[in-house]
Design a protein around this motif. Structure first.
Motif, short mmCIF file in Angstrom:
data_model
loop_
_atom_site.label_atom_id
_atom_site.label_comp_id
_atom_site.label_asym_id
_atom_site.label_seq_id
_atom_site.Cartn_x
_atom_site.Cartn_y
_atom_site.Cartn_z
N ASP A 141 0.84 -1.21 0.00
CA ASP A 141 0.00 0.00 0.00
C ASP A 141 0.87 1.26 0.00
OD1 ASP A 141 -2.15 -1.64 0.04
OD2 ASP A 141 -2.70 -1.27 2.13
N ASN A 142 1.96 1.21 0.76
CA ASN A 142 2.87 2.36 0.75
C ASN A 142 3.49 2.54 -0.64
OD1 ASN A 142 2.62 3.43 3.33
ND2 ASN A 142 4.10 2.00 4.22
N TYR A 143 3.82 1.43 -1.28
CA TYR A 143 4.40 1.51 -2.63
C TYR A 143 3.41 2.19 -3.58
CZ TYR A 143 7.27 0.19 -6.64
OH TYR A 143 8.07 0.24 -7.75
N ARG A 144 2.16 1.77 -3.51
CA ARG A 144 1.12 2.35 -4.39
C ARG A 144 0.92 3.84 -4.13
NH1 ARG A 144 -4.84 2.66 -4.34
NH2 ARG A 144 -5.55 2.49 -6.49
N THR A 145 1.11 4.25 -2.88
CA THR A 145 0.88 5.65 -2.52
C THR A 145 2.07 6.55 -2.85
OG1 THR A 145 -0.49 4.87 -0.70
CG2 THR A 145 0.18 7.18 -0.63
N TYR A 146 3.27 6.08 -2.51
CA TYR A 146 4.43 6.98 -2.58
C TYR A 146 5.38 6.68 -3.75
CZ TYR A 146 2.60 7.86 2.03
OH TYR A 146 1.75 8.15 3.06
N CYS A 147 5.53 5.41 -4.11
CA CYS A 147 6.55 5.03 -5.09
C CYS A 147 6.01 4.99 -6.51
CB CYS A 147 7.14 3.67 -4.72
SG CYS A 147 7.56 3.50 -2.96
N ALA A 148 4.73 4.56 -6.63
CA ALA A 148 4.18 4.28 -7.96
C ALA A 148 4.09 5.52 -8.84
CB ALA A 148 2.79 3.66 -7.81
N GLN A 149 4.07 6.72 -8.24
CA GLN A 149 3.96 7.92 -9.06
C GLN A 149 5.13 8.04 -10.04
OE1 GLN A 149 3.76 11.47 -6.52
NE2 GLN A 149 4.85 10.43 -4.89
N CYS A 150 6.30 7.52 -9.66
CA CYS A 150 7.46 7.54 -10.56
C CYS A 150 7.87 6.13 -11.00
CB CYS A 150 8.64 8.21 -9.87
SG CYS A 150 8.32 9.95 -9.50
N GLY A 186 6.03 3.48 -11.14
CA GLY A 186 4.97 2.77 -11.84
C GLY A 186 4.16 1.84 -10.95
N LEU A 187 2.90 1.66 -11.29
CA LEU A 187 2.04 0.78 -10.50
C LEU A 187 2.57 -0.65 -10.51
CD1 LEU A 187 -1.50 2.08 -11.59
CD2 LEU A 187 -0.43 2.36 -9.34
N GLY A 239 6.35 5.09 -14.31
CA GLY A 239 5.28 5.80 -13.61
C GLY A 239 4.68 6.91 -14.45
N TRP A 291 12.15 9.77 2.05
CA TRP A 291 10.81 9.47 2.61
C TRP A 291 10.86 9.30 4.12
CZ3 TRP A 291 6.90 10.62 -0.36
CH2 TRP A 291 7.07 10.57 -1.75
#
Lengths: 125, 243
Positions: free
Chosen positions: A33-42, A44-45, A51, A98
């Motif tokens: 969930d943290n990956y989807r919130t903070y990391c995925a923007q760059c 990628g999902l 991203g 982060w």
């Protein structure tokens, strides 16, 4: 003090005590969930480095599914990059720190999650 | 059982008790027509009382920006204008990951999942703006900021914003340049108060604990430069009718 307020204060005290006694790890959000919130923007999902933000970025984000590269980075390096940003491991400023967003245990969980994305460990694919 | 459930319940109970203690029910603003309008037409998507989401699941569920500090965040004139002619500020919606689809080169914004903001009449926009100006959450953070009037050259501003701090990764400085997961900044100079911009850059988590904007420990001098740069971008108004 009004009896109702006393009750509120008592419940408040209990709640604060309960929270204070909880280990940090129990409050951590799952790494996925943290990956989807903070990391995925760059990154990628799918974690493939593609991203939504990357078109105009001067340095492209790491592909976390790239086992060959990710196995060359130690868990400590990944932890440091996540907590203190890319500059802390001589990488791009575009990877931000982060450490004010995620707790240390959340970042440790993130490192473990990254190892599942790359299907790799440090030193071996 | 998921251990977070009881924790969330306790936190909710705590928040409820605190709100009873902190907000007595006799707020004068609550009687104004503007506040009634906010409660009736805005509150289902925008939090008028706070606090900001304390978990990422609450963050994902948020439908619109929090309003409990709107009076410290927005410029009144911008609100009046924007509410009559709303234009999307967050290119990928309120929570970007909910509005993406895989593309051949990168994740793409799925425009079909985005909804336009309702438009208000001029009279209602003025009522709403005046009521929003009374919502002054985080006064303490605003009082800590002082933005000196000033300017910065375009080249230096771009250097700081893009190369030194990497803000461009997530924010657009032009309708077709920059990242998509953060709000566009090319109208921020007319939308936001300078002290809010400064405070938010200094500590995004003080305003919104779970937000996906990192605290990059930006120093005072850089914060001043960023505010001046963002103000210099200001295309507010000229894009009021673009999609």
């Amino acid at each position: 003090m009004h009896p109702v307020h006393k009750t509120y204060a008592f419940i408040l005290g209990l709640a604060v005590l309960f929270l204070a006694l909880l280990p940090d790890a129990l409050l951590a959000a799952p790494a996925k969930d943290n990956y989807r919130t903070y990391c995925a923007q760059c990154h990628g999902l799918q974690g493939n480095g593609r991203g939504v933000n990357i078109r105009d970025m001067s340095v492209q984000p790491r592909n976390h599914t790239d086992g060959a590269y990710m196995s060359s980075r130690s868990d400590q390096d990944l932890f440091t990059a996540d907590k203190k940003g890319g500059l802390a491991i001589d990488k791009s400023v575009l990877m931000p720190p982060w450490g004010e967003t995620l707790s240390d245990s959340e970042i440790h969980n993130m490192v473990r999650y990254l190892r599942t994305l790359c299907h790799c460990q440090y030193g071996k694919q | 059982m998921d251990i977070r459930m009881p924790i969330r319940a306790v936190l909710l109970a705590l928040a409820g008790l605190l709100s009873i203690a902190i907000h007595p029910a006799d707020s004068r603003a609550a009687d104004s027509p503007g506040m009634d309008l906010l409660k009736n037409r805005c509150a289902s998507c925008h939090s008028l009382t706070g606090p900001a989401p304390a978990s990422i699941h609450a963050l994902w569920a948020r439908k619109g920006p929090d309003f409990f500090y709107a009076g410290n965040k927005y410029q009144r004139s911008w609100i009046v204008s924007w509410l009559q002619h709303p234009v999307r500020i967050r290119p990928a919606g309120m929570f970007y990951a909910d509005h993406l689809k895989p593309g051949p080169k990168r994740d793409m914004v799925d425009e079909s999942t985005l909804r336009p903001h309702v438009a208000l009449s001029k009279a209602d926009a003025i009522l709403a703006a005046d009521a929003l100006m009374t919502l002054k959450g985080h006064n303490d953070l605003i009082k800590m900021e002082h933005v000196a009037p000033g300017s910065i050259s375009k080249s230096m501003g771009e250097m700081v914003f893009d190369k030194f701090l990497g803000c461009l990764a997530c924010h657009r400085t032009d309708p077709d340049y920059g990242g998509l997961s953060g709000p566009e900044l090319y109208t921020a100079g007319s939308r936001l108060r300078p002290e809010f911009i400064a405070s938010y850059i200094r500590n995004p988590q003080a305003w919104d604990p779970k937000i996906w904007m990192p605290d990059k420990h930006v120093n005072d001098a850089r914060i001043q430069q960023l505010v001046h740069y963002i103000e210099s971008l200001n295309l507010g108004g000229s894009h009021a009718s673009s999609p």
